[in-house]
Design a protein around this motif. Structure first.
Motif, PDB file in Angstrom:
ATOM      1  N   PHE A 120       0.837  -1.195   0.000  1.00  0.00           N
ATOM      2  CA  PHE A 120       0.000   0.000   0.000  1.00  0.00           C
ATOM      3  C   PHE A 120       0.872   1.246   0.000  1.00  0.00           C
ATOM      4  N   MET A 121       0.622   2.145  -0.937  1.00  0.00           N
ATOM      5  CA  MET A 121       1.389   3.386  -1.082  1.00  0.00           C
ATOM      6  C   MET A 121       2.885   3.090  -1.241  1.00  0.00           C
ATOM      7  N   GLY A 122       3.187   1.948  -1.873  1.00  0.00           N
ATOM      8  CA  GLY A 122       4.578   1.597  -2.099  1.00  0.00           C
ATOM      9  C   GLY A 122       5.319   1.145  -0.863  1.00  0.00           C
ATOM     10  N   THR A 123       4.576   0.832   0.197  1.00  0.00           N
ATOM     11  CA  THR A 123       5.198   0.456   1.467  1.00  0.00           C
ATOM     12  C   THR A 123       5.168  -1.056   1.650  1.00  0.00           C
ATOM     13  N   SER A 124       6.294  -1.615   2.061  1.00  0.00           N
ATOM     14  CA  SER A 124       6.331  -3.031   2.396  1.00  0.00           C
ATOM     15  C   SER A 124       6.145  -3.186   3.901  1.00  0.00           C
ATOM     16  N   TYR A 125       4.932  -3.527   4.297  1.00  0.00           N
ATOM     17  CA  TYR A 125       4.669  -3.752   5.712  1.00  0.00           C
ATOM     18  C   TYR A 125       5.377  -5.015   6.190  1.00  0.00           C
ATOM     19  N   LEU A 126       5.549  -5.969   5.289  1.00  0.00           N
ATOM     20  CA  LEU A 126       6.253  -7.198   5.666  1.00  0.00           C
ATOM     21  C   LEU A 126       7.717  -6.918   5.983  1.00  0.00           C
ATOM     22  N   ASP A 127       8.327  -6.001   5.233  1.00  0.00           N
ATOM     23  CA  ASP A 127       9.717  -5.643   5.533  1.00  0.00           C
ATOM     24  C   ASP A 127       9.816  -4.965   6.889  1.00  0.00           C
ATOM     25  N   MET A 128       8.868  -4.074   7.176  1.00  0.00           N
ATOM     26  CA  MET A 128       8.885  -3.393   8.477  1.00  0.00           C
ATOM     27  C   MET A 128       8.647  -4.394   9.601  1.00  0.00           C
ATOM     28  N   LEU A 129       7.748  -5.342   9.359  1.00  0.00           N
ATOM     29  CA  LEU A 129       7.472  -6.353  10.377  1.00  0.00           C
ATOM     30  C   LEU A 129       8.692  -7.222  10.631  1.00  0.00           C
ATOM     31  N   ALA A 130       9.438  -7.521   9.564  1.00  0.00           N
ATOM     32  CA  ALA A 130      10.623  -8.372   9.707  1.00  0.00           C
ATOM     33  C   ALA A 130      11.634  -7.766  10.671  1.00  0.00           C
ATOM     34  N   GLU A 131      11.655  -6.427  10.746  1.00  0.00           N
ATOM     35  CA  GLU A 131      12.610  -5.742  11.632  1.00  0.00           C
ATOM     36  C   GLU A 131      12.332  -6.035  13.102  1.00  0.00           C
ATOM     37  N   ALA A 148      -1.820 -10.127  -2.659  1.00  0.00           N
ATOM     38  CA  ALA A 148      -0.421  -9.704  -2.612  1.00  0.00           C
ATOM     39  C   ALA A 148       0.498 -10.900  -2.381  1.00  0.00           C
ATOM     40  N   ASP A 149       1.686 -10.812  -2.925  1.00  0.00           N
ATOM     41  CA  ASP A 149       2.677 -11.879  -2.813  1.00  0.00           C
ATOM     42  C   ASP A 149       3.537 -11.649  -1.573  1.00  0.00           C
ATOM     43  N   PRO A 150       3.573 -12.601  -0.636  1.00  0.00           N
ATOM     44  CA  PRO A 150       4.398 -12.425   0.563  1.00  0.00           C
ATOM     45  C   PRO A 150       5.890 -12.553   0.307  1.00  0.00           C
ATOM     46  N   GLY A 151       6.276 -12.944  -0.909  1.00  0.00           N
ATOM     47  CA  GLY A 151       7.694 -13.056  -1.214  1.00  0.00           C
ATOM     48  C   GLY A 151       8.375 -14.092  -0.348  1.00  0.00           C
ATOM     49  N   THR A 152       9.534 -13.711   0.185  1.00  0.00           N
ATOM     50  CA  THR A 152      10.306 -14.654   0.996  1.00  0.00           C
ATOM     51  C   THR A 152      10.001 -14.533   2.487  1.00  0.00           C
ATOM     52  N   SER A 153       9.015 -13.700   2.834  1.00  0.00           N
ATOM     53  CA  SER A 153       8.702 -13.512   4.256  1.00  0.00           C
ATOM     54  C   SER A 153       8.018 -14.752   4.824  1.00  0.00           C
ATOM     55  N   ARG A 154       8.024 -14.816   6.140  1.00  0.00           N
ATOM     56  CA  ARG A 154       7.336 -15.920   6.814  1.00  0.00           C
ATOM     57  C   ARG A 154       5.854 -15.574   6.962  1.00  0.00           C
TER      58      ARG A 154
END
Length: 536
Positions: A120-131, A148-154
């Protein structure tokens, strides 16, 4: 509509039972309309049950906390009702949160599952969550909303999450939904904004149904209304006076993931909006458009709800005249106290402009001095609230609960206000917004109301800034009226002639627009940040 005319809330007691009854009686009513998506009440009930079964398959049990971190979408609506069907407690996260802030709230509530948007708005919430994921031992599952594609996230894809529902029978899910009790918690709402240690307000099913049934009665929300939900679902107004209220009254909600003021008129014209809720800046925008060279069609608008300490009387008069509204309502509520006071049908413009009306049925309001003594009408003090709408407390925080709710059950709001002889409540300001000029208490909302009477001033926001000689002084950010010819010096001169000297702003800054937060309210923290960079 006076208090005696309010119909009692139907005998639902819990949100899952309410949804089932509404779907059975009004199943074909379109309750959600968004770009590319429409949901009837029967479809919402069916999809919510599927989400509940999928959550149960992940091990969600009654009383578990499930968080949603996403913008307003139909998926959010389905997720919320699915969480309630599963007997879980929804704990929303603001889309403005960064990773640390989201982690703090997830940790505070002990969320077991997180449903999250991605991109959303170009933001990766999954990346922020990974932190922060390693700091969240209680968070067992993360599910990505939509396609949406979760990519390599858990994280689980939505389709994989939904497929798990097949392992739980519809009968088991129905039994779970119907086992929810009236005093079970339905929500834990974050109150600390985007900074500070988060607090989680605990609200239960029956008080939410009562509060927002009565709110809807006073607003006259009804089937056929088209109501854009601009306030984020992560905010108490968005989820309760929007997502919940529309299902309560078979109205059509239109989730707005990102509010763009310039597109407001398109929304009203194209979607034939009938109910609109927001802060004064949004309604000023409508009037600017109506007074432009190509006036827009807002004839569909029926009711406007404005939540603000003070609303310029001229704004209300112009909206009633130019927009053709049937009703303009001012209201006061807060996470910790749900719905507190509202203006009513038949109230004169001056009452709607200067007050938030009278306490709603079942709620009591007091204004007290620093010693807790009740003050007579016309005197200012802290607002205390009692009745069914007061929160259960702050989640896992008995110390701050005791600070907010006293032994007799009165919520200490931290707001400064006064009552008139008729019981109308005027909000003067937040205690924390008040600043002290040479020993005098100065209230920004009051000063703003005065400055709005200055010719050529369309909008204004006042903050207190440090001053070596007087401790603090006011600084006013002013939006000139279209075609107005005002100067900072002229506004200050007018203020000196019309206001007590300690209320006169030391400096006036002319701006094209005032900053607003996602709820459309003036973003005072942004103004304080700006003031810190300004000279003088």
């Amino acid at each position: 509509m006076e208090e005696r005319e309010l119909r009692p809330v139907p005998d639902w007691h819990t949100i899952p039972r309410m949804l089932r009854d509404q779907a059975a009686r009004h199943g074909d009513v379109e309750v959600v309309v968004s770009d590319g998506a429409t949901l009837t009440l029967s479809e919402l009930a069916r999809k919510a049950s599927e989400v509940a079964r999928a959550l149960m398959a992940l091990g969600v049990t009654p009383g578990d906390r499930v968080s949603v971190w996403a913008p307003n979408t139909p998926d959010w609506v389905v997720a919320a009702y699915g969480i309630w069907d599963a007997g879980a407690i929804i704990a929303p996260l603001s889309t403005r949160f960064k990773g640390i802030e989201a982690g703090a709230m997830l940790q505070r509530v002990g969320a077991k599952v997180l449903l999250v948007a991605e991109g959303f708005m170009g933001t990766s919430y999954l990346d922020m969550l990974a932190e922060v994921r390693d700091t969240l031992p209680e968070l067992e599952h993360v599910v990505v909303l939509g396609d949406a594609d979760p990519g390599t996230s858990r994280a689980l894809r939505w389709d994989d999450f939904a497929a798990g529902a097949s392992s739980i029978s519809p009968e088991a899910a129905e039994e779970r939904a119907l086992s929810v009790a009236p005093d079970d918690l339905a929500e834990i709402m974050a109150t600390s904004g985007t900074t500070g240690t988060p607090k989680g307000v605990m609200l239960h099913h029956e008080q939410l149904l009562r509060g927002y049934w009565d709110w809807s009665e006073i607003v006259t929300l009804r089937e056929g209304d088209r109501y854009p939900i601009i306030a984020p679902f992560s905010h108490g107004f968005g989820i309760n006076a929007g997502l919940l209220a529309c299902v309560l009254r078979q109205a059509t909600m239109m989730p707005i993931p990102l509010f763009v003021p310039d597109k407001l008129m398109d929304l009203i014209e194209e979607r034939r909006i009938s109910v609109l809720a927001g802060a004064p800046p949004m309604f000023f925008k409508i009037l600017d458009e109506l007074d432009g060279p190509d006036p827009r069609d807002v004839s569909s608008l029926r009711v406007a709800i404005c939540g603000a300490a003070a609303v310029p009387p001229e704004l209300i008069r112009r909206l009633l005249d130019r927009a053709g509204l049937d009703r303009m309502i001012n209201a006061y509520g807060m996470m910790e106290g749900t719905v507190i006071s509202m203006t009513r049908a038949g109230d004169p413009v001056e009452v709607i402009a200067s007050s938030t009306g009278r306490a709603v049925p079942g709620v009591s309001v007091r204004v007290v001095d620093d010693d807790g003594k009740d003050l007579p009408p016309g005197e200012r003090g802290e607002i205390l609230v009692g009745g069914y709408g007061v929160m259960r407390g702050y989640w896992r925080d008995p110390e701050r609960t005791a600070e907010a709710v006293d032994e007799d059950g009165w919520l200490h709001t931290g707001d400064i206000g006064e009552l008139d002889e008729a019981g109308n409540l005027s909000i003067v300001d937040r205690k924390k917004e008040m600043f002290i000029v040479s020993g005098f208490n100065a209230y920004p909302a009051e000063i703003e109301g005065l400055l709005l009477q200055c010719p050529g001033v369309a909008q204004v926001a006042v903050i207190g800034v440090p001053d070596e000689r007087q401790g603090e002084v006011g600084r006013a950010y002013v939006v000139p009226a279209p075609g107005g010819d005002v100067t900072p010096e002229g506004i200050i001169e007018w203020a000196r002639a019309n206001m007590s000297n300690y209320k006169v702003p030391r400096r006036v800054v002319l701006v094209d627009a005032l900053p607003v937060n996602p709820n459309g309210k003036i973003d005072k923290p942004a103004l304080h940040a700006r003031a810190a960079t300004e000279q003088g």
